[in-house]
Design a protein around this motif. Structure first.
Motif, short mmCIF file in Angstrom:
data_model
loop_
_atom_site.label_atom_id
_atom_site.label_comp_id
_atom_site.label_asym_id
_atom_site.label_seq_id
_atom_site.Cartn_x
_atom_site.Cartn_y
_atom_site.Cartn_z
N LEU A 1 7.87 -14.73 41.99
CA LEU A 1 6.43 -14.48 41.96
C LEU A 1 5.71 -15.78 41.63
N LYS A 2 4.94 -16.29 42.56
CA LYS A 2 4.25 -17.56 42.36
C LYS A 2 2.75 -17.32 42.24
N ARG A 3 2.22 -17.59 41.08
CA ARG A 3 0.81 -17.41 40.81
C ARG A 3 0.34 -18.56 39.92
N PRO A 4 -0.98 -18.79 39.83
CA PRO A 4 -1.48 -19.85 38.95
C PRO A 4 -1.08 -19.62 37.49
N GLU A 5 -1.10 -20.69 36.72
CA GLU A 5 -0.67 -20.62 35.33
C GLU A 5 -1.52 -19.65 34.51
N ASP A 6 -2.83 -19.66 34.75
CA ASP A 6 -3.69 -18.77 33.97
C ASP A 6 -3.40 -17.31 34.29
N TYR A 7 -3.03 -17.01 35.54
CA TYR A 7 -2.66 -15.65 35.92
C TYR A 7 -1.39 -15.24 35.18
N GLU A 8 -0.40 -16.13 35.15
CA GLU A 8 0.86 -15.84 34.46
C GLU A 8 0.62 -15.58 32.98
N ALA A 9 -0.31 -16.34 32.37
CA ALA A 9 -0.58 -16.18 30.94
C ALA A 9 -1.30 -14.88 30.63
N VAL A 10 -2.19 -14.44 31.52
CA VAL A 10 -2.96 -13.21 31.28
C VAL A 10 -2.11 -11.98 31.56
N PHE A 11 -1.43 -11.96 32.71
CA PHE A 11 -0.68 -10.79 33.13
C PHE A 11 0.79 -10.94 32.74
N VAL A 12 1.04 -11.04 31.47
CA VAL A 12 2.40 -11.18 30.98
C VAL A 12 2.77 -9.90 30.24
N GLY A 13 4.05 -9.50 30.35
CA GLY A 13 4.50 -8.34 29.61
C GLY A 13 3.97 -7.04 30.18
N ASN A 14 3.78 -6.06 29.30
CA ASN A 14 3.32 -4.72 29.68
C ASN A 14 1.79 -4.74 29.81
N ILE A 15 1.29 -4.60 31.03
CA ILE A 15 -0.16 -4.71 31.24
C ILE A 15 -0.80 -3.36 31.56
N ASP A 16 -0.26 -2.28 30.99
CA ASP A 16 -0.94 -0.99 31.06
C ASP A 16 -2.23 -1.11 30.26
N ASP A 17 -3.33 -0.58 30.82
CA ASP A 17 -4.64 -0.73 30.16
C ASP A 17 -5.15 0.57 29.57
N HIS A 18 -4.28 1.58 29.41
CA HIS A 18 -4.71 2.85 28.83
C HIS A 18 -3.84 3.16 27.63
N PHE A 19 -4.31 2.86 26.43
CA PHE A 19 -3.52 3.06 25.22
C PHE A 19 -4.43 3.06 24.00
N ARG A 20 -3.94 3.61 22.94
CA ARG A 20 -4.59 3.57 21.62
C ARG A 20 -3.53 3.91 20.58
N ILE A 21 -3.58 3.28 19.44
CA ILE A 21 -2.59 3.52 18.40
C ILE A 21 -3.22 3.28 17.04
N GLY A 22 -2.88 4.13 16.09
CA GLY A 22 -3.35 3.97 14.72
C GLY A 22 -2.28 3.31 13.87
#
Length: 753
Positions: free
Chosen positions: A404-425
């Motif tokens: 997967l070849k993408r710009p460095e800033d893309y790699e830094a932002v979209f790293v790991g688990n990028i699910d955007d629906h969560f909440r935790i106490g």
């Protein structure tokens, strides 16, 4: 063109990861991150509702029918359709290579963007047993309209008494000094600040007083306040940990936790980096802070460390105060002493809210909390439900292909688990951490804007709850610029529900509640820390409108001297055309009319083929697409809702010259970063949100250079209301000249030798 549909069943299922197969089996559809908002029921997760004439309603031509996305068809049915339909593969070699590249890229991005996690059989059984538990606790309500998520919700019911502030007391070994009593302590000074009714009433009419200073690292710092007193300060050259009043054990654990950022002689002299020192001095003064230069590549982790230190310091002090007063009340006889001496908490327990965009960010925050409380001590702290947390918020590095070849800033932002629906106490008591605590038993809430939106609900919904936001004393919004690409409406919805009086008592002891909380003045004592990667009008608006801290506000306001146009490597003439608009509200219509009447006629000629139109706003995109269809122009389009097959088809048509125009949304570019080949003419309908997107898109012209460089063009539309974005692209001095000039057209040429 149905090449994707020609794969066999085994190949399709083999391309799915364990997480994707589990989600398909559990919910009957693909995970929303690669089922790109295909269902109509996914409104709160996506951009705001589509305006009239959106994707599903446009059937004016056969081409639009072929490219329209079937929004009512679930990802599950589409997958079944691809398993049943097998078509022939007959394409040119060039197209074959491009499709293979797209296929690999799409599959890797599916893996990258999939947010659900594998849970062991043992944990699945535990989750089944907890299905009926309320994520908000006994007094809360479940999230509205999240029937799919409710079986996945888990709250820790075992450790309620262990982490209860009401039934615990200050440990003997921690000593009597752990409760913050010193008058010099910024925490004590802040919570004990007394406001008068007249001052509160005057805030609505008082003008904001400002004072600007230059700090060594932060640069131009603007202090402001709506209260009469405006105090400013400059950072001292050296600070030690004792002078910043850190609670035990942070004095010892911080140095080890932060050691990765300290090097050389600095390591022995200061526990902070120069940037951390200045940021923490502002945080520790309990002023609101807006720092618009936080980037994932350079200083993101450095900043995360320092705000996590501030959070843990604040929570430990607040809880120590409550536990110390518990001990005092137990030792005193009933009725002895003034009740006001024991007012040490809010109407609800949650006192810190951290808003982050992805699960990976939440994982790193919790790991920092553990590190700050544990340090290098031999005695490990107790972390309940840690295994479950790592499973649900972590990611498997093997799932990410190496190609997967993408710009460095893309790699830094979209790293790991990028699910955007969560909440935790998260509950913290002395040296123990409770993950998955019910919201009303939590000290810290970590959530995404979407995770909060689905639980806050909207007007008219029966099941909604926002009482847990009533006594938040510290709000941190990290990576605010990403929410512009997700859904900024969720952030505004959250801010409108901060620090409102709760509708239920939730078992609070009113004799322990601070008077300013009872008076509904909590918003004047809430500290807001806002971090982002750019100066944006919408982010500025949130900071100016919703931050009314009695201690004042601090905003970093550095202007870009050199713009991103200097990073354009191709030889290209950039024509900036200024349009006139009477007011901010009329800019949208003025831009559309200017484009249709002045710009588009120049590109209607067949000679001006291969024209890419870059559109930042989705609503502008829909308006342009509908106009192009009405005028029967030869065009294709790609947006964030376009399916993979539609994207590949549009790219192929554009590259081969079969379609003269290509409409491209900024949000698609943000999430995919595809290189669009075949561009000869470029139109920026509006300046990009991210300055570096300007140079990225311009440099795409190099992808298919074949001796046509002399005919390349680039046209940019701007108005006087785009001053910030213009300065980020061309630099502040040139932007000022362009906005004040009597001429409406300005030319820049890049790539000259």
């Amino acid at each position: 063109m149905g090449k994707r549909g020609s794969r066999s069943q085994s190949q399709l299922l083999g391309s799915l990861t364990k997480k994707q197969k589990k989600h398909l089996r559990d919910f009957g559809e693909e995970h929303p991150f690669y089922d790109r908002c295909g269902g109509a029921q996914r409104d709160p997760r996506c951009r705001p509702p589509l305006p009239e004439g959106s994707e599903s309603s446009d059937t004016s031509s056969s081409e639009s029918e072929a490219e329209s996305e079937p929004e009512q068809v679930s990802g599950y049915h589409r997958l079944l359709a691809t398993l049943k339909n097998v078509s022939k593969e007959e394409e040119e070699e060039e197209e074959e290579e491009e499709e293979e590249e797209d296929s690999a890229t799409d599959e890797t991005e599916m893996n990258l963007e999939d947010g659900d996690s594998d849970i062991s059989e043992e944990e699945e059984m535990a989750a089944e047993s907890d299905k009926t538990q309320d994520p908000l606790g006994k007094d809360g309500h479940g999230p509205p309209g999240t029937s799919e998520e409710s079986p996945e919700e888990f709250t820790d019911a075992k450790h309620e008494s262990l982490f209860s502030l009401e039934t615990n007391f200050l440990e003997e070994e921690s000593g009597g000094d752990s409760s913050p009593k010193a008058s010099q302590d910024p925490f004590v000074q802040h919570v004990n600040t007394k406001l008068k009714e007249k001052e509160i009433q005057a805030v609505a009419t008082n003008p904001r007083t400002t004072h600007q200073l230059k700090w060594p690292i932060l640069g131009q710092v603007v202090f402001s306040s709506k209260f009469q007193k405006l105090e400013t300060f400059k950072p001292p050259k050296d600070i030690d940990l004792k002078s910043v009043h850190l609670q035990k054990p942070l004095e010892s654990t911080w140095i080890k936790t932060n050691s990765q950022f300290l090097s050389g002689p600095q390591k022995s002299s200061s526990p902070f980096t120069p940037l951390q020192k200045e940021l923490f001095l502002i945080m520790n003064s309990y002023r609101d802070l807006f720092y618009p230069e936080r980037t994932a590549l350079k200083n993101g982790e450095e900043i995360r460390h320092v705000y996590c230190l501030h959070v843990i310091n604040h929570v430990l002090k607040a809880n120590a105060q409550v536990l110390a007063n518990n001990s005092r009340r137990r030792s005193q006889k009933l009725g002895v002493g003034d009740d006001d001496d024991f007012r040490d908490q809010g109407l609800t327990r949650p006192k810190v809210l951290i808003v982050v965009p992805f699960r990976e960010a939440a994982l790193r925050v919790v790991q920092l909390f553990i590190s700050l409380l544990e340090g290098d001590s031999k005695k490990k702290i107790i972390v309940s439900n840690k295994k479950r947390f790592n499973g649900e918020y972590g990611s498997d590095p093997e799932e990410r292909p190496p190609n997967l070849k993408r710009p460095e800033d893309y790699e830094a932002v979209f790293v790991g688990n990028i699910d955007d629906h969560f909440r935790i106490g998260v509950a913290i008591l002395q040296r123990s951490i409770r993950l998955y605590a019910p919201f009303y038993s939590s000290d810290i809430l970590i959530a995404s804007p979407l995770g909060l939106r689905t639980i806050i609900g909207g007007e008219g919904e029966k099941k909604r709850d926002f009482d847990f936001l009533s006594s938040v004393e510290l709000l941190i919004i990290d990576q605010a610029d990403i929410y512009l690409m997700q859904n900024w409406e969720h952030v505004l919805h959250l801010m409108n529900h901060m620090n409102l009086l709760p509708l239920d008592s939730h078992g609070v002891d009113f004799s322990r509640v601070r008077m300013w909380s009872l008076n509904n003045w909590s918003k004047y004592y809430r500290q807001t820390l806002l971090f982002g990667a750019l100066q944006d009008a919408q982010i500025n608006s949130v900071f100016n409108k919703y931050c009314v801290n009695v201690q004042g506000q601090v905003a970093v306001r550095n202007v870009p001297m050199t713009g991103s146009i200097s990073q354009v490597l191709v030889q290209l003439p950039h024509v900036f055309q200024r349009m006139e608009a009477e007011s901010l509200a009329s800019v949208i219509d003025a831009r559309f009319n200017f484009f249709v009447n002045k710009i588009l006629p120049q590109y209607r000629d067949a000679v001006m083929s291969h024209t890419l139109i870059y559109v930042p706003s989705y609503f502008d995109f829909v308006r342009l697409r509908n106009y192009f269809k009405k005028e029967e122009l030869n065009f294709t389009h790609i947006c964030e809702y376009t399916q993979k097959s539609g994207v590949s088809r549009a790219r192929h048509f554009f590259l081969q010259g079969e379609k003269q125009f290509l409409l491209l949304t900024e949000r698609f570019h943000f999430y995919k970063r595809y290189t669009i080949k075949g561009i000869r003419n470029l139109i920026f309908y509006e300046l990009p949100t991210y300055p570096h997107f300007y140079s990225e898109v311009c440099n795409m012209l190099r992808a298919t250079s074949s001796g046509e460089e002399a005919a390349w063009t680039c046209t940019v539309l701007y108005s006087k209301y785009d001053a910030q974005r213009l300065a980020a692209v061309v630099g502040v001095e040139r932007a000022a000249q362009m906005l004040q000039s009597k001429k409406n057209v300005h030319l820049f040429i890049t790539g000259e030798r």
